[in-house]
Design a protein around this motif. Structure first.
Motif, mmCIF file in Angstrom:
data_model
loop_
_atom_site.group_PDB
_atom_site.id
_atom_site.type_symbol
_atom_site.label_atom_id
_atom_site.label_comp_id
_atom_site.label_asym_id
_atom_site.label_seq_id
_atom_site.Cartn_x
_atom_site.Cartn_y
_atom_site.Cartn_z
ATOM 1 N N TRP A 344 3.321 -7.378 97.331
ATOM 2 C CA TRP A 344 3.751 -6.212 97.822
ATOM 3 C C TRP A 344 4.204 -6.006 99.193
ATOM 4 N N PRO A 387 -1.700 -7.118 91.991
ATOM 5 C CA PRO A 387 -0.835 -6.172 92.305
ATOM 6 C C PRO A 387 -1.116 -4.840 91.672
ATOM 7 N N LYS A 390 -3.931 -3.213 93.665
ATOM 8 C CA LYS A 390 -3.712 -3.657 95.065
ATOM 9 C C LYS A 390 -5.121 -4.289 95.515
#
Length: 476
Positions: A344, A387, A390
């Motif tokens: 990301w 992801p 995170k």
């Protein structure tokens, strides 16, 4: 000052008058009854003509000929006789009204439910009203459960316990490839089926590295005899064998049709697999074995780590002079095998050092600076970004032989996954990003389902992805 004191004493006197006898009040009911009885000829010593043993209620009340409605003024109004305790309560109320402007019983400072009560109009107080209310279930943050035991354990006999090798990779089609000595096996993660893909001709040779293409249909295999084999997995057919290195090929990474390979010689080769003359470029930044190699998700940069403790970032083949690194970092004090790009944030690279270093370092490729560094107290063999939450996941050898989940970017410890009895050599993330697979020197592969997304969040992510795909199709 004396006048104010005089006025205050008058107010107190007026309040205290409540304790004095009432002189102007109407006649009490018992007095009126007594006078009425006297007028009807009944004396206190004589009884009325009502039998005591009668079970019926008399039809008429003694002393009254008919029911009368009390008049408004001076009529039948009841005023109770107050004792000393009742008088004290009323005195307190009066004092409260005089000093505070309102009755304290009507204003609660701590309110349990609903909205806090407002103070009466015109009321002023320097004291702050503290309001506390319990959180509703909807506002309570849910914490996800991370199992301390693996979802599945697979035997991996004859696995080479070599820190520098990369013997595990997971395809976008949910197939796990693992190298056991001189053979490659495929595990269908959904069905659980295991298939033998290939075996090297010579017993003394062994597999050093594996890497799937982005589509998950082709597998590149680096070997100890300095070659790279390219296999069509679903047809179980070897497409070609490429030779260019002078020593074993321990790291591989794809960028579309370009396959990059790192060897013990310290050289990195770019191969265009579409053409016969596949070797198109050589990068010579490392002095020792290139054990870590990763292309960024956007294909702009290639990160390499070596046994010389160096981390290099290289541009795409078409960009810049051949062999010129964009960044070169020497902060690690141990071999750098663990490399991971952030999905990301494509400009973020994580690197991990070996036994002499044990640090995770986060780099900003745009600025060339180290954002943060953290000592894990253990050899780092592999890194991957997760992801769904995170997070960053690290695999460790000496001294803890475990897997650690870190919150990104703070690198605060979220969980530890223990169970391997020897050093963890490689770690890879599943295509749906919910599971990590680890392979260790104890000859086992363990699947840890640690990143399953919340169903509501998963549905929301699916809607966003579908919207993006519709937009991209309309642009095309």
């Amino acid at each position: 000052m004396n006048m104010a004191q005089f006025g205050f004493e008058n107010d107190i006197q007026s309040i205290l008058k409540l304790d004095m006898p009432l002189t102007n009040a109407p006649m009490a009911r018992w007095q009126r009854k007594a006078s009425s009885s006297a007028s009807s000829g009944l004396s206190p010593g004589k009884s009325a003509n009502v039998p005591l043993s009668s079970s019926k209620t008399p039809s008429k009340t003694p002393g009254k000929s008919k029911k009368q409605t009390p008049s408004k003024m001076g009529g039948d109004r009841y005023i109770p006789t107050r004792n000393s305790k009742q008088m004290d309560v009323e005195t307190q109320k009066a004092w409260s009204m005089c000093l505070n402007g309102f009755n304290l019983e009507d204003a609660k400072i701590l309110h349990i439910g609903g909205k806090p009560l407002n103070a009466p109009e015109g009321y002023q107080n320097n004291l702050k009203v503290l309001y506390s209310q319990g959180a509703t279930p909807a506002s309570v943050k849910k914490t996800r459960y991370i199992s301390s035991t693996p979802d599945r354990i697979l035997d991996a006999p004859e696995l080479r316990n070599d820190f520098y090798l990369n013997l595990l990779d997971w395809s976008s089609r949910n197939v796990l490839a693992v190298a056991l000595h001189n053979s490659v096996y495929l595990l269908d993660a959904a069905q659980g089926d295991v298939t033998l893909l290939m075996t090297l001709e010579r017993e003394e040779d062994y597999i050093c590295s594996l890497s799937w293409t982005r589509e998950g249909t082709y597998l590149a295999i680096g070997t100890s005899d300095c070659k790279i084999q390219l296999w069509d997995v679903y047809n179980q057919k070897r497409l070609r064998s490429m030779s260019s290195h002078t020593s074993r090929v321990v790291s591989l990474s794809w960028n579309d049709h370009v396959l990059s390979s790192g060897s013990r010689s310290g050289h990195i080769h770019h191969h265009d697999v579409r053409v016969a003359d596949h070797h198109i470029a050589t990068l010579s930044g490392h002095a020792q074995e290139v054990c870590g190699l990763q292309w960024s998700p956007d294909g702009r940069y290639l990160a390499s780590g070596g046994n010389d403790n160096m981390v290099h970032v290289w541009p795409r083949v078409q960009e810049g002079p051949a062999g010129q690194a964009v960044h070169s970092w020497s902060e690690h004090q141990g071999a750098v095998k663990a490399l991971a790009w952030c999905q990301w944030q494509p400009n973020i690279l994580a690197s991990g050092g070996g036994t002499s270093d044990r640090h995770i370092r986060i780099w900003n490729v745009n600025s060339g600076s180290c954002i943060t560094s953290h000592d894990t107290q253990s050899q780092i063999s592999s890194l991957v970004f997760a992801p769904n939450y995170k997070e960053l996941v690290s695999a460790h050898g000496y001294a803890h032989n475990n897997v650690v989940i870190w919150k990104y970017p703070s690198l605060t410890r979220v969980a530890e996954l223990n169970g391997h009895e020897d050093r963890v050599l490689s770690l890879i993330l599943s295509p749906d990003c919910s599971t990590v697979a680890t392979v260790a020197g104890d000859e086992t592969i363990r699947l840890w389902k640690s990143f399953e997304m919340d169903p509501a969040k998963k549905a929301k992510e699916g809607m966003v992805k579908s919207t993006r795909s519709v937009i991209s199709q309309s642009i095309r």
